[in-house]
Write an enzyme that holds these catalytic residues in place. Sequence first.
Site, PDB file in Angstrom:
ATOM      1  N   GLY A 149       8.419  -1.085  -4.748  1.00  0.00           N
ATOM      2  CA  GLY A 149       7.701  -2.363  -4.730  1.00  0.00           C
ATOM      3  C   GLY A 149       8.632  -3.538  -5.006  1.00  0.00           C
ATOM      4  O   GLY A 149       8.505  -4.602  -4.389  1.00  0.00           O
ATOM      5  N   ASP A 150       9.575  -3.337  -5.916  1.00  0.00           N
ATOM      6  CA  ASP A 150      10.532  -4.405  -6.229  1.00  0.00           C
ATOM      7  C   ASP A 150      11.405  -4.699  -5.008  1.00  0.00           C
ATOM      8  O   ASP A 150      11.757  -5.851  -4.730  1.00  0.00           O
ATOM      9  CB  ASP A 150      11.437  -3.998  -7.403  1.00  0.00           C
ATOM     10  CG  ASP A 150      10.637  -3.499  -8.592  1.00  0.00           C
ATOM     11  OD1 ASP A 150       9.464  -3.884  -8.717  1.00  0.00           O
ATOM     12  OD2 ASP A 150      11.197  -2.712  -9.385  1.00  0.00           O
ATOM     13  N   LEU A 170       0.823  -1.210   0.000  1.00  0.00           N
ATOM     14  CA  LEU A 170       0.000   0.000   0.000  1.00  0.00           C
ATOM     15  C   LEU A 170       0.858   1.262   0.000  1.00  0.00           C
ATOM     16  O   LEU A 170       0.413   2.325   0.436  1.00  0.00           O
ATOM     17  CB  LEU A 170      -0.914  -0.001   1.235  1.00  0.00           C
ATOM     18  CG  LEU A 170      -1.828  -1.231   1.423  1.00  0.00           C
ATOM     19  CD1 LEU A 170      -2.512  -1.185   2.780  1.00  0.00           C
ATOM     20  CD2 LEU A 170      -2.861  -1.313   0.306  1.00  0.00           C
TER      21      LEU A 170
HETATM   22  O1  RIB Z   1       9.480  -1.188 -10.808  1.00  0.00           O
HETATM   23  C1  RIB Z   1      10.388  -0.266 -11.307  1.00  0.00           C
HETATM   24  C2  RIB Z   1      10.948  -0.720 -12.610  1.00  0.00           C
HETATM   25  O2  RIB Z   1       9.911  -0.765 -13.558  1.00  0.00           O
HETATM   26  C3  RIB Z   1      11.996   0.191 -13.209  1.00  0.00           C
HETATM   27  O3  RIB Z   1      13.293  -0.124 -12.787  1.00  0.00           O
HETATM   28  C4  RIB Z   1      11.776   0.043 -14.692  1.00  0.00           C
HETATM   29  O4  RIB Z   1      12.831  -0.597 -15.344  1.00  0.00           O
HETATM   30  C5  RIB Z   1      10.453  -0.715 -14.851  1.00  0.00           C
HETATM   31  O5  RIB Z   1      10.642  -2.008 -15.217  1.00  0.00           O
END
Ligand code: RIB
Length: 316
Positions: free
Chosen positions: A256-257, A224
């Site tokens: 998020g990643d 969130l």
């Molecule tokens: O989530 C961010 C990512 O989304 C960036 O690094 C960009 O490359 C896209 O894939």
Amino acid sequence: RGGRLLVVGALNVDMVVAASRLPGPGETVVGADLQRHGGGKGGNAAVAAVRSGTDVRYVGAVGPDEFGVAALAELRAEGIDVSDVVIKEGSATGAALIVVDPFGENQIAVAAGANAVVGARDVRAAIERASGWPGCVLVSTEISAAAVVEAVEAATAQGWLCVLNPAPVAPGIQELLKLAPIITPNQGELRDLYQLLGEPGDPPAEKMAAAVASHTRAPVVVTLGADGVLLCGADGVSTRIPAWPARRVVDTTGAGDTFNGVFAASLAAGTDVAGAARRGVVAAALSVESAGARTGMPSAATIDAVLATTERRAGT
Ligand code: RIB
Ligand code: NA
């Protein structure tokens, strides 16, 4: 820490302009020097995971170009095993054009390139080579649908724990839900999933997460942003994990990643779902304090230090 994690997802080079605001349709905005950062949801999560103290193998593809060489060198420099990465003749390495505003908000257009042609066969081969290696796989959907399906199916067949980050929600993903992945949508993706499952109306996030969990029979972890994380158990009962407040928001790209990478790495290291989500939330907050997706991603020691302060404050 410990643990072993296989990450299947996209790898990009991010070209970033920091502008005074995001452009509208047909509009030109101007920033200072172009910034280049490592990116892609798979690559970013892999870096977050390895920094948080877990061994990582990354599975994906690049083109036979300079961007690909640079992108792989960056992952190697982090200590990530990239020997399963395929070089796709005739495709370009993925690239993202990003504008960031002074509040850290962004706008992103991705040229998928080689990410779109990662094949089921590439993924299957990598998972076979890794047989017996990880306890956990993290899959994000910025690569070809065939690769996503193969990753979830083959990992499940190996008996690995599977975390599926549905970013973006691609049609066909509902077929994978019965394989019981731990799914990690943001709020918009949760709504997309809910609708894809044919569920009615637009109820609160708790209700939508419970509906998704009734299909996966596994925890659903909804990110969130500045509001933290909603954790819905396999039983449909939700709890909230508050966000760790960032001291300054410079660039939210890849937050998020970062959450996904640290969350999956922590599961791979044997932490429970709530504990893994708490680590992910802290890492994501720290990541937004620096420019680019990866610069601010913290080490295991930093995450642990922040968590220890929170726990002291809460008196637990
Ligand atoms: O989530 C961010 C990512 O989304 C960036 O690094 C960009 O490359 C896209 O894939
Ligand atoms: Na950042």
